[in-house]
Motif scaffolding. Structure first.
Motif, PDB file in Angstrom:
ATOM      1  N   VAL A 172       0.758  -1.404   0.172  1.00 43.66           N
ATOM      2  CA  VAL A 172      -0.090   0.195   0.209  1.00 43.66           C
ATOM      3  C   VAL A 172       0.868   1.073  -0.221  1.00 43.66           C
ATOM      4  O   VAL A 172       1.905   1.391   0.714  1.00 43.66           O
ATOM      5  CB  VAL A 172      -0.821   0.054   1.271  1.00 43.66           C
ATOM      6  CG1 VAL A 172      -1.921   1.596   1.736  1.00 43.66           C
ATOM      7  CG2 VAL A 172      -1.613  -0.959   1.026  1.00 43.66           C
ATOM      8  N   LEU A 173       0.772   2.150  -0.711  1.00 46.86           N
ATOM      9  CA  LEU A 173       1.502   3.621  -1.407  1.00 46.86           C
ATOM     10  C   LEU A 173       0.669   4.470  -0.620  1.00 46.86           C
ATOM     11  O   LEU A 173      -0.925   4.792  -1.181  1.00 46.86           O
ATOM     12  CB  LEU A 173       1.945   3.898  -2.656  1.00 46.86           C
ATOM     13  CG  LEU A 173       2.595   2.962  -3.151  1.00 46.86           C
ATOM     14  CD1 LEU A 173       2.555   3.253  -4.558  1.00 46.86           C
ATOM     15  CD2 LEU A 173       3.874   2.132  -2.785  1.00 46.86           C
TER      16      LEU A 173
ATOM     17  N   ALA B 231      -6.655  -1.109  -5.112  1.00 42.30           N
ATOM     18  CA  ALA B 231      -7.898  -0.604  -4.473  1.00 42.30           C
ATOM     19  C   ALA B 231      -6.974   1.396  -4.793  1.00 42.30           C
ATOM     20  O   ALA B 231      -6.268   1.542  -4.606  1.00 42.30           O
ATOM     21  CB  ALA B 231      -7.830  -0.944  -3.421  1.00 42.30           C
ATOM     22  N   ILE B 232      -7.461   2.390  -5.291  1.00 45.54           N
ATOM     23  CA  ILE B 232      -8.051   3.404  -4.891  1.00 45.54           C
ATOM     24  C   ILE B 232      -8.376   4.365  -4.060  1.00 45.54           C
ATOM     25  O   ILE B 232      -9.308   4.497  -3.814  1.00 45.54           O
ATOM     26  CB  ILE B 232      -7.985   3.810  -6.872  1.00 45.54           C
ATOM     27  CG1 ILE B 232      -7.445   3.312  -7.850  1.00 45.54           C
ATOM     28  CG2 ILE B 232      -7.514   5.504  -6.130  1.00 45.54           C
ATOM     29  CD1 ILE B 232      -8.033   3.670  -9.402  1.00 45.54           C
ATOM     30  N   GLY B 233      -7.820   5.012  -2.632  1.00 43.61           N
ATOM     31  CA  GLY B 233      -8.438   5.937  -2.168  1.00 43.61           C
ATOM     32  C   GLY B 233      -8.832   7.121  -2.924  1.00 43.61           C
ATOM     33  O   GLY B 233      -8.890   7.459  -3.779  1.00 43.61           O
ATOM     34  N   ASN B 234      -9.882   7.752  -1.723  1.00 43.11           N
ATOM     35  CA  ASN B 234     -10.764   8.673  -1.719  1.00 43.11           C
ATOM     36  C   ASN B 234      -9.289  10.298  -1.159  1.00 43.11           C
ATOM     37  O   ASN B 234      -9.952  10.934  -1.019  1.00 43.11           O
ATOM     38  CB  ASN B 234     -11.617   8.748  -1.691  1.00 43.11           C
ATOM     39  CG  ASN B 234     -12.054   8.874   0.441  1.00 43.11           C
ATOM     40  OD1 ASN B 234     -10.406   8.575   0.881  1.00 43.11           O
ATOM     41  ND2 ASN B 234     -12.834   8.738   0.653  1.00 43.11           N
ATOM     42  N   ASP B 235      -8.650   9.985  -1.463  1.00 43.25           N
ATOM     43  CA  ASP B 235      -7.801  10.818  -0.314  1.00 43.25           C
ATOM     44  C   ASP B 235      -5.878  11.441  -1.385  1.00 43.25           C
ATOM     45  O   ASP B 235      -5.483  11.155  -0.626  1.00 43.25           O
ATOM     46  CB  ASP B 235      -6.952  10.593   0.894  1.00 43.25           C
ATOM     47  CG  ASP B 235      -6.045   8.687   0.588  1.00 43.25           C
ATOM     48  OD1 ASP B 235      -6.109   8.586  -0.472  1.00 43.25           O
ATOM     49  OD2 ASP B 235      -5.021   8.775   1.404  1.00 43.25           O
ATOM     50  N   LEU B 236      -6.817  11.683  -3.001  1.00 51.74           N
ATOM     51  CA  LEU B 236      -5.565  12.556  -3.475  1.00 51.74           C
ATOM     52  C   LEU B 236      -5.249  13.634  -2.802  1.00 51.74           C
ATOM     53  O   LEU B 236      -5.438  14.012  -2.228  1.00 51.74           O
ATOM     54  CB  LEU B 236      -6.596  12.946  -4.649  1.00 51.74           C
ATOM     55  CG  LEU B 236      -5.306  13.583  -5.622  1.00 51.74           C
ATOM     56  CD1 LEU B 236      -4.257  13.163  -6.370  1.00 51.74           C
ATOM     57  CD2 LEU B 236      -5.706  14.335  -6.664  1.00 51.74           C
TER      58      LEU B 236
ATOM     59  N   MET C  47      -2.923   0.292  -3.662  1.00 52.89           N
ATOM     60  CA  MET C  47      -3.281  -0.894  -3.161  1.00 52.89           C
ATOM     61  C   MET C  47      -2.256  -1.331  -4.564  1.00 52.89           C
ATOM     62  O   MET C  47      -2.947  -1.629  -5.250  1.00 52.89           O
ATOM     63  CB  MET C  47      -4.092  -1.493  -2.303  1.00 52.89           C
ATOM     64  CG  MET C  47      -3.202  -2.999  -2.309  1.00 52.89           C
ATOM     65  SD  MET C  47      -4.240  -4.558  -1.192  1.00 52.89           S
ATOM     66  CE  MET C  47      -4.882  -3.971  -0.146  1.00 52.89           C
ATOM     67  N   ILE C  48      -0.906  -1.462  -4.109  1.00 52.23           N
ATOM     68  CA  ILE C  48      -0.351  -3.032  -6.073  1.00 52.23           C
ATOM     69  C   ILE C  48      -0.282  -3.976  -5.496  1.00 52.23           C
ATOM     70  O   ILE C  48       0.551  -4.593  -4.460  1.00 52.23           O
ATOM     71  CB  ILE C  48       0.491  -1.887  -6.178  1.00 52.23           C
ATOM     72  CG1 ILE C  48       0.484  -0.062  -6.574  1.00 52.23           C
ATOM     73  CG2 ILE C  48       1.233  -2.654  -7.014  1.00 52.23           C
ATOM     74  CD1 ILE C  48       1.466   0.368  -6.832  1.00 52.23           C
TER      75      ILE C  48
END
Length: 475
Positions: free
Chosen positions: A243-244, A432-437, A463-464
């Motif tokens: 997770v980045l 997965a792509i967060g909503n916190d750009l 998440m990669i």
């Protein structure tokens, strides 16, 4: 935009009509070309371990003359802005044109947009006041924690003024301020030492960086990272999900994907993304932009170094490759429009396709839920140096702040972790792509072909799956 008779603020006898005459002589029969004039002033101060270590000031000016024919460009530059120097430059630029006529490309479209002020970060704050602020930062960092044994605070400011003259007579200009503050601390406990760094900046004056409300959080962040590393354990090794964090970890996106989407690499078919236009190159939901139009950002430019207004360019949309970053020459050769990405380090360098602010849009996932779904892996929050092979997208990145995660629980910090993979595969394995750009705090520099330009990066929590983590501990 007004058309001054002289290239103000240059103190030179070279008037616009004379310059235009020589530029036209250089570009007759060419496909494109320009006269790029630059004046730059910069200052850098480093307060290290209780004393001034570096105090430098630099002032430079010069021009670059370019004539482009097909895939070839003739370029000559000089620190002397005069008719004599320009006449000599014409001879060199003409070597690329040769005999035979070309068709001059249409000029860039104009713009009245201003993405940043013309404030002068160099002279806007007295020198003595800058030293006092750096000294305050040093004292404040030491007072925060008794384990701080060394502090380094640096301040950098510059003002770049450019004028671009086109063969059809159009003259455009841009005044580009830049300021940056950086703090590094070293802490020691039980004979063990670790370091932490933090900083920020952008295209504005120093005022916004030297106020205590601005620099105190920077000091606190540098100290926090150092203390985290003080308690870090050896990183595990193996293939695992990662997770980045948001913001600066977008530097991985910049290197592993961004460079591969620059027009010159794709025209020459040396990029891992060459020939894939319109194809699925990333997971669904992944949208990547290069945006030079964000006000005051480090990577933003009102116009690029060929006079093209910067753009908000979509590169990957919902996982599909839809665009490359282009300068004028590569765009023309590829039959597309320039995107405002023709950048150069200075008048002594030719322009090429370069990134500005490159970031991935946010998704819908809650960042906490992304971490909760990580059963066995690494949570990487900060990155240092890295290496990328453009031809295949393979990358190696060093983590400066990372944590072990098991069964969704963030555990101890780890040190010595490296992330190994390749950009195209990593983009397809985003789960997965967060909503916190978030965008980085304004610390990025990008190197390409020996040229360095300021850039920005950004991303949400990601998440990669299936990255190789290099470390020294067993899983």
């Amino acid at each position: 935009m007004s058309q001054p008779d002289r290239f103000s603020p240059f103190e030179t006898a070279l008037d616009r009509d004379t310059a235009l005459r020589h530029l036209r002589a250089a570009t007759t029969g060419a496909d494109d070309g320009e006269l790029f004039l630059e004046q730059r002033r910069s200052e850098a101060l480093v307060f290290d371990d209780g004393r001034i270590k570096t105090a430098s000031y630099d002032a430079s000016e010069g021009f670059g003359l370019r004539a482009v024919k097909g895939e070839v460009a003739g370029y000559s530059h000089s620190t002397e802005i005069s008719e004599t120097a320009l006449a000599r430059a014409v001879e060199t630029a003409r070597l690329a044109v040769g005999e035979g006529g070309g068709t001059m490309a249409a000029p860039p479209k104009g713009t009245n947009r201003h993405l940043y002020s013309d404030t002068d970060p160099v002279s806007g704050t007295p020198f003595a006041a800058k030293i006092d602020i750096l000294r305050e930062i040093d004292a404040y960092a030491r007072d925060l924690d008794a384990r701080v044994v060394q502090v380094s605070a640096s301040m950098a400011a510059s003002l770049q003024e450019v004028f671009i003259l086109r063969p059809e007579g159009e003259l455009v200009s841009d005044i580009r301020p830049m300021a940056r503050l950086n703090v590094a601390v070293i802490v020691e406990e039980a004979g063990k030492r670790e370091s932490g760094n933090a900083g920020g900046g952008g295209r504005f004056g120093l005022t916004g960086l030297i106020d205590p409300t601005a620099w105190k959080p920077v000091v606190a962040e540098a100290l926090r990272i150092a203390l985290v590393n003080l308690s870090a354990e050896p990183a595990p090794a193996g293939v695992m999900d990662v997770v980045l964090g948001p913001g600066w970890p977008g530097v991985l996106l910049h290197e592993a994907v961004g460079h591969g989407l620059e027009g010159d690499f794709n025209r020459k078919k040396t990029s891992a993304f060459a020939g894939l236009m319109g194809q699925q190159v990333a997971a669904r939901g992944v949208t990547v932009l290069d945006d030079g139009t964000i006000p005051d950002r480090r990577g933003s430019i009102t116009i690029d170094d060929e006079g093209t207004p910067s753009g908000k360019n979509v590169l990957i949309e919902d996982g599909v490759l839809v665009g490359y970053m282009q300068d004028r020459q590569n765009a023309r050769l590829m039959g597309v429009e320039p995107t405002g990405n023709g950048r150069r380090e200075s008048f002594a360098h030719t322009p090429m396709p370069r990134m500005t602010n490159t970031y991935m849009l946010g998704g819908e996932a809650d960042p906490a839920s992304i971490l909760a779904d990580l059963s066995d892996g690494i949570y990487a929050v900060g990155f240092g140096g890295g290496q990328v092979d453009i031809t295949n997208g393979k990358f190696v990145f060093n983590c400066t702040e990372a944590y072990r995660v098991k069964n969704g629980v963030v555990g101890a910090p780890v040190k010595g972790a490296t992330l190994i993979g390749d950009g195209p595969t990593a983009m397809r394995q985003i789960r997965a792509i967060g909503n916190d750009l978030a965008l980085d705090p304004g610390i990025g520099n990008c190197g390409k072909a020996g040229q360095w330009v300021p850039v920005g990066v950004g991303q949400p929590t990601l998440m990669i799956g299936g990255l190789t983590v290099g470390g020294s501990a067993a899983r």
